[in-house]
Scaffold this motif. Structure first.
Motif, PDB file in Angstrom:
ATOM      1  N   THR A 129      13.187  10.191   1.319  1.00  0.00           N
ATOM      2  CA  THR A 129      12.924  10.114   0.037  1.00  0.00           C
ATOM      3  C   THR A 129      13.408   8.665  -0.285  1.00  0.00           C
ATOM      4  O   THR A 129      13.296   7.490  -1.470  1.00  0.00           O
ATOM      5  CB  THR A 129      13.697  10.716  -1.103  1.00  0.00           C
ATOM      6  OG1 THR A 129      13.849  11.992  -0.264  1.00  0.00           O
ATOM      7  CG2 THR A 129      13.186  10.578  -2.871  1.00  0.00           C
ATOM      8  N   ALA A 130      15.051   7.900   0.483  1.00  0.00           N
ATOM      9  CA  ALA A 130      15.765   6.882  -0.170  1.00  0.00           C
ATOM     10  C   ALA A 130      14.527   5.814   0.758  1.00  0.00           C
ATOM     11  O   ALA A 130      14.620   4.932  -0.093  1.00  0.00           O
ATOM     12  CB  ALA A 130      16.504   6.478   0.440  1.00  0.00           C
ATOM     13  N   TYR A 131      13.824   6.445   1.576  1.00  0.00           N
ATOM     14  CA  TYR A 131      13.542   5.368   1.965  1.00  0.00           C
ATOM     15  C   TYR A 131      12.081   4.855   2.219  1.00  0.00           C
ATOM     16  O   TYR A 131      11.358   3.959   2.484  1.00  0.00           O
ATOM     17  CB  TYR A 131      12.759   5.322   3.615  1.00  0.00           C
ATOM     18  CG  TYR A 131      12.642   4.352   4.739  1.00  0.00           C
ATOM     19  CD1 TYR A 131      14.007   3.981   5.269  1.00  0.00           C
ATOM     20  CD2 TYR A 131      11.597   4.080   4.780  1.00  0.00           C
ATOM     21  CE1 TYR A 131      14.176   3.139   5.582  1.00  0.00           C
ATOM     22  CE2 TYR A 131      11.108   2.746   5.014  1.00  0.00           C
ATOM     23  CZ  TYR A 131      12.671   2.070   6.302  1.00  0.00           C
ATOM     24  OH  TYR A 131      12.412   1.083   6.886  1.00  0.00           O
ATOM     25  N   LEU A 132      11.039   5.502   0.517  1.00  0.00           N
ATOM     26  CA  LEU A 132       9.897   5.835   0.307  1.00  0.00           C
ATOM     27  C   LEU A 132       9.756   4.147  -0.463  1.00  0.00           C
ATOM     28  O   LEU A 132       8.571   3.725   0.382  1.00  0.00           O
ATOM     29  CB  LEU A 132       9.741   6.853  -1.064  1.00  0.00           C
ATOM     30  CG  LEU A 132       9.717   8.326  -0.359  1.00  0.00           C
ATOM     31  CD1 LEU A 132       9.862   9.182  -1.663  1.00  0.00           C
ATOM     32  CD2 LEU A 132       8.201   8.339   0.818  1.00  0.00           C
ATOM     33  N   PRO A 133      10.235   3.715  -1.397  1.00  0.00           N
ATOM     34  CA  PRO A 133       9.831   2.485  -1.426  1.00  0.00           C
ATOM     35  C   PRO A 133      10.001   0.729  -0.679  1.00  0.00           C
ATOM     36  O   PRO A 133       9.789   0.390  -1.413  1.00  0.00           O
ATOM     37  CB  PRO A 133      10.481   2.014  -3.203  1.00  0.00           C
ATOM     38  CG  PRO A 133      11.850   3.119  -2.664  1.00  0.00           C
ATOM     39  CD  PRO A 133      11.307   4.386  -1.766  1.00  0.00           C
ATOM     40  N   ARG A 134      10.678   1.433   0.590  1.00  0.00           N
ATOM     41  CA  ARG A 134      10.520   0.095   1.392  1.00  0.00           C
ATOM     42  C   ARG A 134       9.750   0.493   2.354  1.00  0.00           C
ATOM     43  O   ARG A 134      10.052  -0.448   3.315  1.00  0.00           O
ATOM     44  CB  ARG A 134      12.145   0.636   2.215  1.00  0.00           C
ATOM     45  CG  ARG A 134      13.114   0.665   0.866  1.00  0.00           C
ATOM     46  CD  ARG A 134      14.862   0.976   1.581  1.00  0.00           C
ATOM     47  NE  ARG A 134      15.011   1.090   2.927  1.00  0.00           N
ATOM     48  CZ  ARG A 134      16.210   1.006   3.733  1.00  0.00           C
ATOM     49  NH1 ARG A 134      16.685   1.860   3.278  1.00  0.00           N
ATOM     50  NH2 ARG A 134      16.107   0.132   4.317  1.00  0.00           N
ATOM     51  N   CYS A 135       8.977   0.826   2.157  1.00  0.00           N
ATOM     52  CA  CYS A 135       7.041   0.360   3.002  1.00  0.00           C
ATOM     53  C   CYS A 135       6.321  -0.065   2.409  1.00  0.00           C
ATOM     54  O   CYS A 135       6.052   0.130   1.258  1.00  0.00           O
ATOM     55  CB  CYS A 135       7.502   1.839   4.166  1.00  0.00           C
ATOM     56  SG  CYS A 135       6.505   2.907   3.237  1.00  0.00           S
ATOM     57  N   ASP A 136       5.300  -0.910   3.629  1.00  0.00           N
ATOM     58  CA  ASP A 136       4.226  -1.324   3.010  1.00  0.00           C
ATOM     59  C   ASP A 136       2.760  -0.831   2.983  1.00  0.00           C
ATOM     60  O   ASP A 136       2.079  -0.260   2.301  1.00  0.00           O
ATOM     61  CB  ASP A 136       3.201  -2.622   3.593  1.00  0.00           C
ATOM     62  CG  ASP A 136       4.776  -3.775   3.199  1.00  0.00           C
ATOM     63  OD1 ASP A 136       5.191  -3.756   2.354  1.00  0.00           O
ATOM     64  OD2 ASP A 136       5.298  -4.240   4.594  1.00  0.00           O
ATOM     65  N   LEU A 137       2.954   0.935   3.447  1.00  0.00           N
ATOM     66  CA  LEU A 137       2.300   1.802   3.669  1.00  0.00           C
ATOM     67  C   LEU A 137       2.832   2.895   4.037  1.00  0.00           C
ATOM     68  O   LEU A 137       3.997   3.353   4.909  1.00  0.00           O
ATOM     69  CB  LEU A 137       0.844   1.017   5.265  1.00  0.00           C
ATOM     70  CG  LEU A 137       0.068   2.461   5.458  1.00  0.00           C
ATOM     71  CD1 LEU A 137      -0.611   2.638   4.611  1.00  0.00           C
ATOM     72  CD2 LEU A 137      -0.811   2.583   7.041  1.00  0.00           C
ATOM     73  N   GLY A 138       2.309   3.817   3.729  1.00  0.00           N
ATOM     74  CA  GLY A 138       2.853   5.260   3.829  1.00  0.00           C
ATOM     75  C   GLY A 138       2.306   6.270   4.559  1.00  0.00           C
ATOM     76  O   GLY A 138       0.443   6.525   4.011  1.00  0.00           O
ATOM     77  N   LEU A 139       2.192   6.705   5.861  1.00  0.00           N
ATOM     78  CA  LEU A 139       1.129   7.369   6.365  1.00  0.00           C
ATOM     79  C   LEU A 139       2.060   9.108   6.491  1.00  0.00           C
ATOM     80  O   LEU A 139       3.040   9.661   6.725  1.00  0.00           O
ATOM     81  CB  LEU A 139       1.261   7.484   7.872  1.00  0.00           C
ATOM     82  CG  LEU A 139       0.809   5.778   8.023  1.00  0.00           C
ATOM     83  CD1 LEU A 139       0.738   6.599  10.114  1.00  0.00           C
ATOM     84  CD2 LEU A 139      -1.193   5.681   7.859  1.00  0.00           C
TER      85      LEU A 139
END
Length: 176
Positions: A115-125
């Protein structure tokens, strides 16, 4: 590119396939305990950062000691970051893949890391296992990514286990 989904939805297996090698540990029980970044590197290695000691560079054969729930339950070793470098052609242009701990595990620490990693990516698969039903947790995960401003793609994993008509029905159900 962050790869998200429930426990055993095929996240690590998908990444191994895309990398063309068995880089990440896989299994039938929760495996990934710590988000693991995979990027291009001239040397195949894993760099492990620990909260309570100096960083380590290890051979990929030792990755499971730090990244898996079996060898590092609840992240007892206090791993703060794992970066794997491999000579995969798909990573050559600067893409970094992130294998995240599965959601829905009894090992709840991994869910907080994910959950903490969610906003740290450009694309979520977001992987949805064709052998299971779509859950509210899957939908919440997609919504959390979207609310973080992340582009999202939903992938149906393990679709090869279904007969063709069932596969299409499941894809239609997920799409709806």
């Amino acid at each position: 590119i962050g790869v998200f989904g429930r426990v055993s939805s095929g996240k690590s297996s998908l990444l191994n396939h895309l990398l063309g090698a068995a880089v990440l540990p896989v299994g039938v029980t929760p495996v990934t305990a710590v988000p693991t970044r995979i990027r291009f590197g001239e040397r195949t290695q894993a760099m492990i950062e620990l909260a309570q000691s100096s960083p380590l560079t290890v051979d990929l054969a030792r990755l499971a000691e730090f990244s898996t729930e079996q060898h590092n339950p609840g992240n007892q070793q206090h791993v703060t970051r794992i970066v794997v470098e491999v000579q995969a052609a798909r990573l050559r242009r600067g893409i970094t893949w992130v294998d995240t701990p599965g959601l829905g595990s009894l090992a709840s620490g991994g869910a907080a890391e994910t959950t903490a990693y969610l906003p740290r990516c450009d694309l979520g698969l977001v992987l949805v296992d064709a052998g299971a039903t779509l859950t509210q947790e899957d939908q919440v995960l997609v919504q959390m990514l979207l609310h973080s401003g992340v582009s999202v793609m939903v992938l149906v994993s393990k679709a090869d286990l279904l007969e063709s008509p069932d596969r299409q029905r499941f894809v239609d159900y997920v799409r709806q």
